[in-house]
Design a protein around this motif. Structure first.
Motif, short mmCIF file in Angstrom:
data_model
loop_
_atom_site.label_atom_id
_atom_site.label_comp_id
_atom_site.label_asym_id
_atom_site.label_seq_id
_atom_site.Cartn_x
_atom_site.Cartn_y
_atom_site.Cartn_z
N GLU A 45 45.61 31.87 40.89
CA GLU A 45 44.85 32.65 41.87
C GLU A 45 43.87 31.76 42.63
N GLN A 46 43.28 30.80 41.94
CA GLN A 46 42.39 29.86 42.64
C GLN A 46 43.17 29.09 43.70
N ARG A 47 44.35 28.62 43.32
CA ARG A 47 45.17 27.85 44.25
C ARG A 47 45.62 28.71 45.42
N HIS A 48 46.01 29.96 45.16
CA HIS A 48 46.44 30.85 46.24
C HIS A 48 45.29 31.11 47.22
N THR A 49 44.09 31.32 46.68
CA THR A 49 42.94 31.55 47.56
C THR A 49 42.72 30.36 48.47
N ARG A 50 42.76 29.17 47.90
CA ARG A 50 42.57 27.95 48.71
C ARG A 50 43.67 27.83 49.77
N MET A 51 44.92 28.11 49.39
CA MET A 51 46.03 27.98 50.34
C MET A 51 45.84 28.89 51.54
N HIS A 52 45.50 30.15 51.27
CA HIS A 52 45.31 31.10 52.38
C HIS A 52 44.09 30.72 53.22
N ALA A 53 42.99 30.32 52.55
CA ALA A 53 41.78 29.96 53.30
C ALA A 53 42.02 28.74 54.18
N HIS A 91 45.98 35.67 56.92
CA HIS A 91 45.67 34.75 55.81
C HIS A 91 44.25 34.99 55.28
N HIS A 92 43.33 35.32 56.16
CA HIS A 92 41.95 35.63 55.73
C HIS A 92 41.96 36.84 54.80
N ILE A 93 42.69 37.88 55.16
CA ILE A 93 42.78 39.08 54.32
C ILE A 93 43.40 38.73 52.97
N MET A 94 44.46 37.93 52.99
CA MET A 94 45.14 37.59 51.72
C MET A 94 44.30 36.65 50.86
N ALA A 95 43.51 35.78 51.49
CA ALA A 95 42.60 34.94 50.70
C ALA A 95 41.63 35.83 49.93
N ASN A 96 41.12 36.87 50.57
CA ASN A 96 40.22 37.78 49.88
C ASN A 96 40.93 38.56 48.79
N HIS A 97 42.18 38.95 49.01
CA HIS A 97 42.94 39.63 47.96
C HIS A 97 43.08 38.73 46.73
N GLU A 98 43.41 37.46 46.98
CA GLU A 98 43.60 36.53 45.86
C GLU A 98 42.27 36.28 45.15
#
Length: 268
Positions: A113-121, A74-81
């Motif tokens: 993309e903002q929402r996806h970043t928050r979800m993964h983080a 999830h950390h990796i995907m938060a950075n991708h988003e």
């Protein structure tokens, strides 16, 4: 709020909270300003791009039985988003002459993309890893530096990176489910559904901006910069129906599914 100000907020403010603050419902694009190509986004020290190969790799599906490995994923995907969000802001600043409808549509995708970043983080935090605790790579951002037109962006990010994510989201949803983490699996399904709309945005604008004498496929391939190529727009398990639902034509999907990297050599 002017669209340019929103792009600058995402790109030039180091605070993650500011980057992920959604713009007001009413945005304007009356003053797009001069073109600006930003070399690197402002980030807090814990999220500054790390040296090549120092960031962790995506854990294997089997490794996701370990909650810590799921947190890393999830950390990796938060950075991708986050990179995708920053690239979109970069495009708004780099190509102020782009059609207003395109630019306003980008703002809608950026909210996702903002929402996806928050979800993964948030999911990484629940699993024991704070976003920024691990080194982060800059691959998506570096590829964006080779975009010299809106068409380059459309081919590269919506149709390669987000297109590939149509497969990866399903693969990871299945892997998280198998690891006994249905919450992470549901998160991936939500993002998968959003990615269908993002790919739709990409192909619709590719059609509007390409030359009339070009097919969708030829315009896509012509605007890719190596090492981006059609094969990079696929994961391990090809989600044909998702691509058709996103508006890609059957011929385009057929060619993507059958693509081999030998064709890259033949077509240059």
């Amino acid at each position: 709020m002017e669209l340019r100000a929103f792009a600058e907020q995402v790109l030039l403010r180091p605070s993650l909270e500011e980057k992920l603050t959604a713009p007001p419902a009413t945005l304007t694009d009356t003053d797009p300003g001069p073109a600006a190509r930003i070399a690197e986004p402002e980030r807090t020290p814990d999220l500054v791009f790390a040296p090549r190969r120092s960031a962790p790799s995506m854990p294997s599906p089997q490794a996701l039985a370990d909650p810590h490995k799921r947190a890393i994923a999830h950390h990796i995907m938060a950075n991708h988003e986050l990179q995708a969000l920053e690239v979109m802001a970069w495009v708004l600043l780099a190509f102020p002459e782009a059609p207003t409808d395109f630019r306003m549509g980008m703002a809608c995708v950026m909210r996702d993309e903002q929402r996806h970043t928050r979800m993964h983080a948030e999911r990484a935090r629940k699993l024991g890893v704070e976003f920024g605790e691990l080194p982060v790579n800059c691959y998506i951002w570096k590829k964006a530096q080779e975009f010299h037109s809106v068409l380059d962006y459309l081919a590269g990010l919506p149709l390669v990176f987000e297109g590939r994510n149509l497969d990866h989201t399903c693969e990871l949803a299945e892997a998280f489910e198998a690891a006994g983490d249905p919450r992470s699996a549901r998160l991936m399904q939500v993002i998968h559904d959003d990615e269908i709309e993002h790919v739709r945005f990409g192909i619709e604008w590719l059609r509007r901006l390409k030359r009339d004498d070009q097919s969708d496929w030829d315009a896509f391939v012509d605007h890719l910069h190596w090492p981006l190529r059609p094969g990079k727009a696929r994961g391990m398990v090809f989600q044909r129906e998702a691509r058709l639902a996103a508006g890609l034509g059957a011929e385009f999907v057929d060619r993507l599914e059958k693509w081999t990297d030998e064709e890259s050599v033949e077509t240059g």
